[in-house]
Design an enzyme around this catalytic site. Sequence first.
Site, PDB file in Angstrom:
ATOM      1  N   GLU A  79      -4.475   0.521  -3.648  1.00 29.30           N
ATOM      2  CA  GLU A  79      -3.095   0.998  -3.737  1.00 29.30           C
ATOM      3  C   GLU A  79      -2.111  -0.170  -3.709  1.00 29.30           C
ATOM      4  OE1 GLU A  79      -3.720   5.371  -1.609  1.00 29.30           O
ATOM      5  OE2 GLU A  79      -2.954   3.683  -0.448  1.00 29.30           O
TER       6      GLU A  79
ATOM      7  N   ASP B 115      -7.040   1.197   0.524  1.00 29.04           N
ATOM      8  CA  ASP B 115      -5.703   0.676   0.823  1.00 29.04           C
ATOM      9  C   ASP B 115      -5.366  -0.508  -0.086  1.00 29.04           C
ATOM     10  OD1 ASP B 115      -5.506   2.554   2.810  1.00 29.04           O
ATOM     11  OD2 ASP B 115      -5.847   1.151   4.464  1.00 29.04           O
TER      12      ASP B 115
ATOM     13  N   ASP C 255       0.743   3.866  -3.242  1.00 31.55           N
ATOM     14  CA  ASP C 255       0.346   5.264  -3.112  1.00 31.55           C
ATOM     15  C   ASP C 255       1.293   6.162  -3.912  1.00 31.55           C
ATOM     16  OD1 ASP C 255      -1.080   7.544  -1.847  1.00 31.55           O
ATOM     17  OD2 ASP C 255       0.834   7.842  -0.825  1.00 31.55           O
TER      18      ASP C 255
ATOM     19  N   GLU D  75       0.836  -1.210   0.000  1.00 29.88           N
ATOM     20  CA  GLU D  75       0.000   0.000   0.000  1.00 29.88           C
ATOM     21  C   GLU D  75       0.867   1.254   0.000  1.00 29.88           C
ATOM     22  OE1 GLU D  75      -2.355   2.683   3.198  1.00 29.88           O
ATOM     23  OE2 GLU D  75      -2.095   0.557   3.657  1.00 29.88           O
TER      24      GLU D  75
END
Length: 230
Positions: A121, A118, A49, A45
């Site tokens: 990502e 989450d 991002d 995650e």
Amino acid sequence: MALSAEYTEFSRRIGHEFSQPDLLRAALTHGSVASAVRSDNQRLEFLGDRVLGLVMAEALLNADQAAPEGLLAPRLNALVRKEACAEVAREIALGDVLRLGRSEMLSGGRRKEALLGDAMEAVIAAVYVDGGLDAARDMVLRLWGTRIASVKDDARDPKTSLQEWAQARRMPPPRYEQLARSGPDHAPIFTIRVVLQDGANETAQARTKRQAEQAAAQALLTRVEADGND
């Protein structure tokens, strides 16, 4: 170990065939079900991002070569924020293949915005590690689709606009109050009121505090701007 039928179908939905299947398994594993031999998706995650931010920043620069940084930044935020990631996750039925612990499953974890965002990502990072930046870019641009072209209209931040409106009139920043929270834990509804120094206020409801604050700010901004044009 080869992917299960449901993971193979999910790979088809996102348009990437994994040469390292364990990356997808990790991306779809929440911390509530992780163990010493089963990694969760937190590290992926973190990476995803950053990959998403890079891909979107590049896409925005290519889409509008005349836009200054002051316009690009809010557009980027609108495309990479957790709500946008969760929305894409719902469209590809990511929640159906997310591995959760019993407590998270019982509390509706497959529908929770934070968990979906989450995991989305993490999936981006899994594709990036497995296939490189080109593969991750292709997937992100395909899944985000028309959001990129329409982000000019979506990127306006009502809370910021309302605060700037108040500051221009020498008022303190608007005050936000949570009036209520209702509904089950997995699908709460927040009621938020925003108040200006002169007493003007509006109330809105949404599934997250942030969304409710934005909605209330937009309602109040619309009203005060209309009053000012009378």
